[in-house]
Design an enzyme around this catalytic site. Structure first.
Site, mmCIF file in Angstrom:
data_model
loop_
_atom_site.group_PDB
_atom_site.id
_atom_site.type_symbol
_atom_site.label_atom_id
_atom_site.label_comp_id
_atom_site.label_asym_id
_atom_site.label_seq_id
_atom_site.Cartn_x
_atom_site.Cartn_y
_atom_site.Cartn_z
ATOM 1 N N SER A 139 38.238 50.236 8.861
ATOM 2 C CA SER A 139 39.264 50.770 9.769
ATOM 3 C C SER A 139 38.605 51.848 10.613
ATOM 4 C CB SER A 139 40.382 51.394 8.924
ATOM 5 O OG SER A 139 41.269 52.148 9.729
ATOM 6 N N TYR A 152 43.895 56.004 1.555
ATOM 7 C CA TYR A 152 43.452 54.962 2.491
ATOM 8 C C TYR A 152 42.130 55.366 3.136
ATOM 9 C CZ TYR A 152 43.976 51.527 6.318
ATOM 10 O OH TYR A 152 43.804 50.487 7.201
HETATM 11 P P1 NAD Z 1 49.142 43.094 6.155
HETATM 12 O O1 NAD Z 1 50.074 43.856 5.290
HETATM 13 O O2 NAD Z 1 49.692 42.160 7.160
HETATM 14 O O3 NAD Z 1 48.077 42.320 5.294
HETATM 15 C C1 NAD Z 1 47.601 42.793 4.076
HETATM 16 C C2 NAD Z 1 47.246 41.611 3.243
HETATM 17 O O4 NAD Z 1 46.784 42.062 1.973
HETATM 18 C C3 NAD Z 1 48.470 40.703 3.003
HETATM 19 O O5 NAD Z 1 48.070 39.361 3.074
HETATM 20 C C4 NAD Z 1 48.862 41.080 1.586
HETATM 21 O O6 NAD Z 1 49.536 40.031 0.934
HETATM 22 C C5 NAD Z 1 47.504 41.330 0.990
HETATM 23 N N1 NAD Z 1 47.566 42.092 -0.264
HETATM 24 C C6 NAD Z 1 48.196 43.257 -0.514
HETATM 25 N N2 NAD Z 1 48.070 43.573 -1.809
HETATM 26 C C7 NAD Z 1 47.323 42.592 -2.385
HETATM 27 C C8 NAD Z 1 46.876 42.350 -3.690
HETATM 28 N N3 NAD Z 1 47.162 43.173 -4.715
HETATM 29 N N4 NAD Z 1 46.166 41.211 -3.919
HETATM 30 C C9 NAD Z 1 45.873 40.349 -2.913
HETATM 31 N N5 NAD Z 1 46.293 40.531 -1.647
HETATM 32 C C10 NAD Z 1 47.008 41.639 -1.393
HETATM 33 O O7 NAD Z 1 48.215 44.194 6.858
HETATM 34 P P2 NAD Z 1 47.015 44.073 7.909
HETATM 35 O O8 NAD Z 1 47.293 45.103 8.928
HETATM 36 O O9 NAD Z 1 46.764 42.686 8.294
HETATM 37 O O10 NAD Z 1 45.806 44.632 7.027
HETATM 38 C C11 NAD Z 1 44.694 43.865 6.674
HETATM 39 C C12 NAD Z 1 43.498 44.785 6.514
HETATM 40 O O11 NAD Z 1 43.187 45.373 7.778
HETATM 41 C C13 NAD Z 1 43.717 45.929 5.536
HETATM 42 O O12 NAD Z 1 42.550 46.143 4.769
HETATM 43 C C14 NAD Z 1 43.979 47.098 6.456
HETATM 44 O O13 NAD Z 1 43.653 48.321 5.864
HETATM 45 C C15 NAD Z 1 43.061 46.765 7.617
HETATM 46 N N6 NAD Z 1 43.386 47.457 8.864
HETATM 47 C C16 NAD Z 1 44.582 47.235 9.493
HETATM 48 C C17 NAD Z 1 44.836 47.899 10.677
HETATM 49 C C18 NAD Z 1 46.116 47.694 11.440
HETATM 50 O O14 NAD Z 1 46.345 48.418 12.412
HETATM 51 N N7 NAD Z 1 46.938 46.720 11.100
HETATM 52 C C19 NAD Z 1 43.903 48.785 11.202
HETATM 53 C C20 NAD Z 1 42.714 48.985 10.532
HETATM 54 C C21 NAD Z 1 42.464 48.310 9.366
#
Ligand code: NAD
Length: 257
Positions: A139, A152
């Site tokens: 991130s 986080y």
């Molecule tokens: P999201 O909530 O849509 O996706 C998260 C995923 O992780 C989902 O598929 C969820 O089912 C899965 N998950 C959660 N707990 C779990 C567990 N115990 N076992 C297996 N799977 C599990 O969120 P996202 O925004 O797509 O996030 C995905 C990644 O991207 C994360 O690591 C997040 O930190 C990172 N990220 C997101 C953003 C953003 O702005 N959305 C920015 C930077 C980084």
């Protein structure tokens, strides 16, 4: 480019960025393994949809990334693992002095420790196949900090460090490991932060999006899951064979500020 014959495992990929990455890897020719902790007909339908649209083999394998054995079992059950995308992640927003311990533990387990276990299980398979790519979804918060996101930010800085170490341990092999650092991407994870942030700042939804979330993103636009997928496909290409142990920001200029 073609990733025909490669199998990619994407943790946490039944929604958001992980699902977007799975789609782009499949469009590039890879067989993909979707994952989350749930095991519903909808989860399996996502894989079927990818198979049907791309002609690759897509499967859904349930595994809870907060559980060490389950992380390793996911890699075992998938068979091949040429590309590993450590993407599963959760968030909780609270000041350190009232941050719930169980939330801290869950965030460190899912966002950081899971990647240690999956990588440990995947590297022998990559070595046996003579090629591998580990892509860790960190991130902008793996490089910078914001208040109220202690667990986080600790986990995301940690995964940047894990990526560098994995890269050094595989540096003389045809295996790379890098971390992608997205800025804000409008996914369910970000959507879920909007009500709390509205309350904290006493703002409406649009104001929170523009003035708080995209305040540090100079482009004033969310990154898309397709852009994250495209960046992952690039890291799997021959052009990226000497890119290892580094971070790639997809953050609209956030970390340039
Ligand atoms: P999201 O909530 O849509 O996706 C998260 C995923 O992780 C989902 O598929 C969820 O089912 C899965 N998950 C959660 N707990 C779990 C567990 N115990 N076992 C297996 N799977 C599990 O969120 P996202 O925004 O797509 O996030 C995905 C990644 O991207 C994360 O690591 C997040 O930190 C990172 N990220 C997101 C953003 C953003 O702005 N959305 C920015 C930077 C980084």
């Amino acid at each position: 480019m073609t990733l025909n014959g490669k199998t990619a495992i994407i943790t946490g990929s039944n929604s958001g960025i992980g699902l977007g990455i799975a789609w782009e890897l499949a469009r590039a020719g890879a067989d993909v393994v979707l994952n989350s902790f749930s095991d519903t007909p909808e989860d399996h339908a996502l894989a079927a949809e990818i198979s049907q649209a791309t002609g690759t083999t897509a499967r859904y394998i349930q595994a809870d990334m907060s559980n060490a054995e389950a992380c390793r079992a996911l890699i075992g059950k998938a068979g091949r693992c040429d590309i590993l995308v450590n993407n599963a992640g959760i968030q909780h927003v609270a000041p350190i002095d009232s941050f719930p311990t169980e939330k801290w533990d869950a965030i460190i387990a899912i966002n950081l420790t899971s990647a240690f276990h999956t990588t440990a299980a995947a590297l022998p398979k990559m070595r046996a196949a003579g090629w591998g790519r580990v892509v860790n979804i960190a991130s902008a918060h793996g490089l910078t900090a914001s208040p109220y996101k202690s667990a986080y930010i600790a986990a995301k800085h940690g995964i940047v460090g894990l990526s560098k170490t994995t890269a050094l341990e595989t540096a003389e092999e045809p295996i790379t490991c890098n971390a992608i650092c997205p800025g804000y991407v409008l996914t369910p994870l970000v959507e879920a932060q909007i009500p709390d942030t509205m309350e904290k700042y006493g703002m409406g939804r649009e104001e929170v999006i523009k003035k708080v979330m995209l305040d540090r993103q100079p482009s004033k636009a969310f990154a898309t899951v397709g852009q994250l997928g495209g960046t992952t496909v690039f890291l799997c290409s021959d052009a990226a064979a000497q890119i290892t142990g580094t971070t790639i920001s997809v953050d609209g200029g956030w970390t340039a500020l």
